[in-house]
Design a protein around this motif. Structure first.
Motif: not given
Length: 458
Positions: A179-187
């Motif tokens: 877990s060291d990346t981002t979600m594509i967008e909020k929610g």
């Protein structure tokens, strides 16, 4: 029986207090003045792993900052998950742009502000607390786990390859979770199953023995800046395609199912144009923005320099000119092969009247875990159940050399299950982490490890 939801709710304030304690230690790996802080952070991390019930917890030395390791291996018939994170953080400069001190965590607007809040202490901490919660609820962990938390990611993990090679039997597992990346967008919950690799070089052109007067020599002696411009323009055609011979030869094409999944995201390119304040997007013809940045290779000019840089004009014909070139690579491409092809292209297209040298940069191979791998699909299901939103399965355009290291040496599938958001200022002042993703992410990780316990991976 107390549920995972109830346990997490009851422990939330304690978890945030513990996370704040961890974030308060200035574990800046790049600065020697923080060497004692790095040692203190490693010990804090090891104490946490011991407290949650992991066994054989060690602070393992490297040539640089140590690796913290712990394990729980109680099941002969359950998969083993290797969890990777890092406890080091970026420097905080420029300090004057922080609204609150970077190592005095502050919670406001349901976000926690501190250096390392999202990259990567906050996200790593979630896995520690998820394991603690599962053990508290079930009396044992539903899977076997090995936890490895390093202290050099923010300086390129210079000792990680040797460490993983030395301890590859110890680190052997059925799946790696990061877990060291981002979600594509909020929610929008996101599982990343592939990253591009990296290769590049610097090319230095040399003309005359020194800068020359452009009135006396201009037009009669090659100008290295002109030669450089000609060389660089030869590397793309007008449709954005790289013209280096053989550049695309080994590219593995996108599967139809993957393309359909990307199309289903309905990515708003017009919103991106507005956000970036550019007149239009540009790239390899025939591909969407997501395809261009996730699954197609690129060649970019990162810097060009030479000649007079000061205010006004100085009429010289410069003696030297240089450029930095980087390539993002996709599965099927090999960094060493691409650098050789770049060298060959440069030699073939170098204008007359100059000499040149090239210097390669660090390289990283691309990796991809099959889109339909059970570890990937269970992650998506776990996230979807918690967030109530269809999971986005993505590749990402950046490079994460540590992932390639694990993929190459340990030969195991990798699940990048990130909970950060692109807007959270990682590596910048006022780094923060949205606590809604802290809360939902903890539940999703617990859910994922329970699902893996019923999934055949080995």
């Amino acid at each position: 029986m107390t549920t995972i939801e109830q346990t997490l709710a009851a422990k939330r304030e304690q978890h945030l207090k513990e996370l704040s304690d961890w974030l308060s230690i200035p574990s800046v790996s790049a600065l020697s003045e923080h060497k004692e802080d790095m040692t203190r952070t490693a010990q804090w991390t090891a104490d946490q792993l011991t407290t949650i019930g992991l066994e054989n917890v060690e602070i393992m030395p490297t040539k640089g900052h140590p690796v913290v390791y712990g394990e729980y291996l109680q099941h002969d018939d359950k998969p083993t998950v290797l969890i990777y994170g890092h406890y080091d953080v970026q420097p905080v400069d420029p300090i004057e742009l922080w609204d609150t001190p970077p190592f005095e965590p502050d919670i406001r607007d349901n976000k926690i502000y501190a250096r390392g809040a999202t990259d990567d202490k906050g996200q790593t901490f979630m896995h520690i607390k998820a394991l603690e919660t599962l053990k508290a609820v079930h009396g044992e962990l539903p899977i076997n786990v090995k936890v490895m938390i390093e202290g050099e990611e923010e300086i390129g993990s210079p000792n990680l390859d040797a460490f993983v090679e030395q301890y590859k039997e110890k680190l052997k597992a059925d799946v790696l979770v990061i877990s060291d990346t981002t979600m594509i967008e909020k929610g929008k919950p996101t599982v990343c199953y592939g990253l591009r690799g990296l290769a590049g070089l610097q090319v230095d052109l040399k003309g005359a023995k020194g800068d020359l007067h452009s009135g006396l020599y201009g037009g009669g002696v090659q100008n290295p800046l002109h030669a450089l411009a000609s060389l660089l323009s030869s590397m793309h055609d007008e449709k954005g395609r790289v013209t280096v011979e053989g550049f695309y030869d080994n590219v593995i094409p996108l599967m139809d199912e993957e393309k359909a999944a990307y199309d289903a995201l309905n990515y708003d390119e017009s919103a991106l144009i507005e956000e970036l304040k550019v007149p239009e997007l540009f790239g390899e013809e025939g591909y969407s923005f997501l395809e261009r940045t996730w699954v197609r290779p690129t060649l970019e000019i990162n810097g060009m320099f030479g000649g007079f840089q000061g205010e006004g004009i100085k009429t010289v014909l410069p003696a030297e000119a240089s450029a930095k070139i980087s390539c993002r690579l996709v599965p099927g491409q090999d960094p060493d092969d691409i650098v050789e092809r770049l060298d060959a292209h440069i030699e073939k297209h170098m204008p007359k009247g100059v000499t040149f040298t090239t210097t390669p940069f660090d390289k990283g191979k691309p990796f991809v875990t099959p889109y339909d791998h059970p570890a990937i699909q269970r992650a998506g299901e776990a996230l979807e159940e918690v967030y109530g939103e269809k999971t986005a399965y993505t590749r990402m355009g950046g490079s994460l050399p540590i992932a390639e290291t694990f993929s190459e040496i340990l030969d195991l599938p990798i699940v990048l299950m990130g909970f950060g958001l692109p807007s959270e200022n990682f590596h910048a002042p006022n780094e923060h982490f949205h606590l809604e993703n802290f809360d939902q992410g903890l539940r999703a990780i617990c859910n994922y490890y329970e699902k893996l316990s019923k999934t055949g991976l080995s």
